[in-house]
Write a protein that holds these residues in place. Structure first.
Motif, PDB file in Angstrom:
ATOM      1  N   GLY A 181       0.837  -1.188   0.000  1.00 22.76           N
ATOM      2  CA  GLY A 181       0.000   0.000   0.000  1.00 22.76           C
ATOM      3  C   GLY A 181       0.872   1.236   0.000  1.00 22.76           C
ATOM      4  N   GLY A 182       0.297   2.363  -0.291  1.00 23.71           N
ATOM      5  CA  GLY A 182       1.073   3.594  -0.363  1.00 23.71           C
ATOM      6  C   GLY A 182       1.762   3.722  -1.706  1.00 23.71           C
ATOM      7  N   THR A 183       2.801   4.556  -1.754  1.00 22.25           N
ATOM      8  CA  THR A 183       3.509   4.837  -2.991  1.00 22.25           C
ATOM      9  C   THR A 183       4.980   4.501  -2.841  1.00 22.25           C
ATOM     10  OG1 THR A 183       1.958   6.612  -3.484  1.00 22.25           O
ATOM     11  CG2 THR A 183       4.035   6.643  -4.668  1.00 22.25           C
ATOM     12  N   GLN A 184       5.519   3.800  -3.832  1.00 21.90           N
ATOM     13  CA  GLN A 184       6.926   3.452  -3.840  1.00 21.90           C
ATOM     14  C   GLN A 184       7.755   4.528  -4.520  1.00 21.90           C
ATOM     15  OE1 GLN A 184       7.712  -0.375  -5.579  1.00 21.90           O
ATOM     16  NE2 GLN A 184       9.812   0.131  -6.064  1.00 21.90           N
ATOM     17  N   ALA A 185       7.232   5.054  -5.651  1.00 19.05           N
ATOM     18  CA  ALA A 185       7.980   6.039  -6.424  1.00 19.05           C
ATOM     19  C   ALA A 185       7.020   6.799  -7.324  1.00 19.05           C
ATOM     20  CB  ALA A 185       9.055   5.357  -7.264  1.00 19.05           C
ATOM     21  N   VAL A 186       7.545   7.885  -7.888  1.00 16.67           N
ATOM     22  CA  VAL A 186       6.825   8.634  -8.908  1.00 16.67           C
ATOM     23  C   VAL A 186       7.666   8.547 -10.176  1.00 16.67           C
ATOM     24  CG1 VAL A 186       5.924  10.869  -9.631  1.00 16.67           C
ATOM     25  CG2 VAL A 186       5.818  10.210  -7.215  1.00 16.67           C
ATOM     26  N   ARG A 187       7.096   7.970 -11.218  1.00 21.04           N
ATOM     27  CA  ARG A 187       7.796   7.898 -12.503  1.00 21.04           C
ATOM     28  C   ARG A 187       7.395   9.137 -13.298  1.00 21.04           C
ATOM     29  NH1 ARG A 187       7.313   2.458 -14.928  1.00 21.04           N
ATOM     30  NH2 ARG A 187       9.079   2.153 -13.574  1.00 21.04           N
ATOM     31  N   VAL A 188       8.387   9.790 -13.878  1.00 20.41           N
ATOM     32  CA  VAL A 188       8.146  11.001 -14.651  1.00 20.41           C
ATOM     33  C   VAL A 188       8.408  10.689 -16.121  1.00 20.41           C
ATOM     34  CG1 VAL A 188       8.782  13.412 -14.969  1.00 20.41           C
ATOM     35  CG2 VAL A 188       8.871  12.405 -12.686  1.00 20.41           C
ATOM     36  N   VAL A 189       7.400  10.946 -16.968  1.00 16.46           N
ATOM     37  CA  VAL A 189       7.492  10.656 -18.398  1.00 16.46           C
ATOM     38  C   VAL A 189       7.523  11.977 -19.160  1.00 16.46           C
ATOM     39  CG1 VAL A 189       6.347   9.552 -20.359  1.00 16.46           C
ATOM     40  CG2 VAL A 189       6.217   8.511 -18.088  1.00 16.46           C
ATOM     41  N   LEU A 190       8.510  12.100 -20.051  1.00 15.27           N
ATOM     42  CA  LEU A 190       8.645  13.299 -20.889  1.00 15.27           C
ATOM     43  C   LEU A 190       7.835  13.092 -22.160  1.00 15.27           C
ATOM     44  CD1 LEU A 190      10.010  16.016 -21.579  1.00 15.27           C
ATOM     45  CD2 LEU A 190      11.880  14.678 -22.586  1.00 15.27           C
ATOM     46  N   THR A 191       6.945  14.030 -22.462  1.00 17.81           N
ATOM     47  CA  THR A 191       6.162  13.962 -23.691  1.00 17.81           C
ATOM     48  C   THR A 191       6.694  15.001 -24.667  1.00 17.81           C
ATOM     49  OG1 THR A 191       4.506  15.475 -22.769  1.00 17.81           O
ATOM     50  CG2 THR A 191       4.087  13.117 -22.544  1.00 17.81           C
ATOM     51  N   SER A 192       6.557  14.707 -25.950  1.00 23.39           N
ATOM     52  CA  SER A 192       7.138  15.584 -26.965  1.00 23.39           C
ATOM     53  C   SER A 192       6.214  16.712 -27.409  1.00 23.39           C
ATOM     54  CB  SER A 192       7.569  14.766 -28.179  1.00 23.39           C
ATOM     55  OG  SER A 192       6.452  14.083 -28.720  1.00 23.39           O
ATOM     56  N   SER A 193       4.927  16.594 -27.095  1.00 24.23           N
ATOM     57  CA  SER A 193       3.995  17.651 -27.494  1.00 24.23           C
ATOM     58  C   SER A 193       2.786  17.647 -26.566  1.00 24.23           C
ATOM     59  CB  SER A 193       3.528  17.444 -28.942  1.00 24.23           C
ATOM     60  OG  SER A 193       2.726  16.280 -29.035  1.00 24.23           O
ATOM     61  N   LYS A 194       1.994  18.686 -26.665  1.00 20.13           N
ATOM     62  CA  LYS A 194       0.775  18.793 -25.871  1.00 20.13           C
ATOM     63  C   LYS A 194      -0.199  17.660 -26.228  1.00 20.13           C
ATOM     64  CE  LYS A 194      -1.481  21.651 -23.087  1.00 20.13           C
ATOM     65  NZ  LYS A 194      -1.112  21.770 -21.693  1.00 20.13           N
ATOM     66  N   GLU A 195      -0.246  17.313 -27.525  1.00 17.26           N
ATOM     67  CA  GLU A 195      -1.130  16.241 -27.973  1.00 17.26           C
ATOM     68  C   GLU A 195      -0.695  14.895 -27.382  1.00 17.26           C
ATOM     69  OE1 GLU A 195       0.421  18.315 -30.366  1.00 17.26           O
ATOM     70  OE2 GLU A 195      -1.302  19.658 -30.321  1.00 17.26           O
ATOM     71  N   ASP A 196       0.631  14.650 -27.382  1.00 14.37           N
ATOM     72  CA  ASP A 196       1.142  13.411 -26.782  1.00 14.37           C
ATOM     73  C   ASP A 196       0.814  13.345 -25.296  1.00 14.37           C
ATOM     74  OD1 ASP A 196       2.152  12.442 -29.125  1.00 14.37           O
ATOM     75  OD2 ASP A 196       4.233  13.020 -28.720  1.00 14.37           O
ATOM     76  N   LYS A 197       0.964  14.465 -24.615  1.00 10.23           N
ATOM     77  CA  LYS A 197       0.661  14.506 -23.190  1.00 10.23           C
ATOM     78  C   LYS A 197      -0.821  14.205 -22.953  1.00 10.23           C
ATOM     79  CE  LYS A 197       0.821  17.341 -19.062  1.00 10.23           C
ATOM     80  NZ  LYS A 197       1.157  18.600 -18.449  1.00 10.23           N
ATOM     81  N   ASN A 198      -1.688  14.832 -23.735  1.00 11.71           N
ATOM     82  CA  ASN A 198      -3.129  14.592 -23.586  1.00 11.71           C
ATOM     83  C   ASN A 198      -3.488  13.138 -23.881  1.00 11.71           C
ATOM     84  OD1 ASN A 198      -3.575  17.252 -22.896  1.00 11.71           O
ATOM     85  ND2 ASN A 198      -4.104  17.878 -24.978  1.00 11.71           N
ATOM     86  N   LEU A 199      -2.860  12.564 -24.914  1.00 14.07           N
ATOM     87  CA  LEU A 199      -3.118  11.172 -25.266  1.00 14.07           C
ATOM     88  C   LEU A 199      -2.668  10.242 -24.139  1.00 14.07           C
ATOM     89  CD1 LEU A 199      -4.020   9.095 -27.369  1.00 14.07           C
ATOM     90  CD2 LEU A 199      -1.699   9.159 -28.297  1.00 14.07           C
ATOM     91  N   LEU A 200      -1.480  10.474 -23.601  1.00 14.78           N
ATOM     92  CA  LEU A 200      -0.985   9.656 -22.504  1.00 14.78           C
ATOM     93  C   LEU A 200      -1.886   9.775 -21.280  1.00 14.78           C
ATOM     94  CD1 LEU A 200       1.128   7.829 -21.194  1.00 14.78           C
ATOM     95  CD2 LEU A 200       2.466   9.882 -20.670  1.00 14.78           C
ATOM     96  N   GLU A 201      -2.291  10.978 -20.939  1.00 11.73           N
ATOM     97  CA  GLU A 201      -3.169  11.176 -19.782  1.00 11.73           C
ATOM     98  C   GLU A 201      -4.515  10.491 -19.976  1.00 11.73           C
ATOM     99  OE1 GLU A 201      -3.033  15.454 -19.405  1.00 11.73           O
ATOM    100  OE2 GLU A 201      -1.406  15.333 -17.928  1.00 11.73           O
ATOM    101  N   ARG A 202      -5.054  10.508 -21.204  1.00 13.52           N
ATOM    102  CA  ARG A 202      -6.318   9.815 -21.482  1.00 13.52           C
ATOM    103  C   ARG A 202      -6.145   8.299 -21.335  1.00 13.52           C
ATOM    104  NH1 ARG A 202      -7.076  13.631 -25.590  1.00 13.52           N
ATOM    105  NH2 ARG A 202      -6.313  12.176 -27.147  1.00 13.52           N
ATOM    106  N   GLU A 203      -5.035   7.763 -21.857  1.00 11.04           N
ATOM    107  CA  GLU A 203      -4.775   6.330 -21.727  1.00 11.04           C
ATOM    108  C   GLU A 203      -4.647   5.930 -20.260  1.00 11.04           C
ATOM    109  OE1 GLU A 203      -1.611   4.708 -24.112  1.00 11.04           O
ATOM    110  OE2 GLU A 203      -2.167   5.988 -25.804  1.00 11.04           O
TER     111      GLU A 203
END
Length: 136
Positions: free
Chosen positions: A35-57
């Motif tokens: 339970g709880g959180t082990q880590a925060v993974r940070v993903v770099l997106t190349s565009s606003k559209e990629d970020k929105n697509l990743l967040e929707r997925e």
């Protein structure tokens, strides 16, 4: 990149900083086994559209997981509401897992656990335990 954390407050601070200062980064929470959180993974997106697509997925995956958990929780609620006996065989580990995953975090001691478990499953009959009592 993974950022290891030791408290939920650290998780909140990391999320706040990422949202406020870095538009192109998407944080992913990596849960710990207990339970709880082990880590925060940070993903770099190349565009606003990629970020929105990743967040929707990610939202779709979260919704699907929530539906699965809710579905099993509904089964637990139906068993509990029926007030019918739950017959099992050597089930302490099984009930511990089910309780921890679908009801609440495990209590700090066995007596509290048993009391709380009985509020969800009021009539548990473990055949293994019953057989030991009969072997007097």
């Amino acid at each position: 990149m993974n950022i290891d954390v030791s408290t939920e407050r650290q998780v909140q601070l990391i999320l706040e900083i990422l949202v406020e200062f870095f538009e192109e980064l998407v944080p992913l929470i990596i849960p710990a086994k207990g339970g709880g959180t082990q880590a925060v993974r940070v993903v770099l997106t190349s565009s606003k559209e990629d970020k929105n697509l990743l967040e929707r997925e990610l939202q779709n995956l979260e919704d699907e997981q929530s539906r699965r958990v809710r579905g099993f929780r509904e089964v637990i609620d139906l068993i509990s509401a029926s007030q019918k006996p739950t017959v099992s065989h050597n089930s302490l580990n099984d009930f511990t897992f089910i309780y921890n995953m679908f009801v609440a975090p495990l209590p700090s001691n066995v007596d509290e656990f048993i009391c709380s478990l009985r509020s969800v499953f009021p009539h548990i009959f473990d055949v293994t335990h019953l057989m030991k009592e009969l072997e007097l």
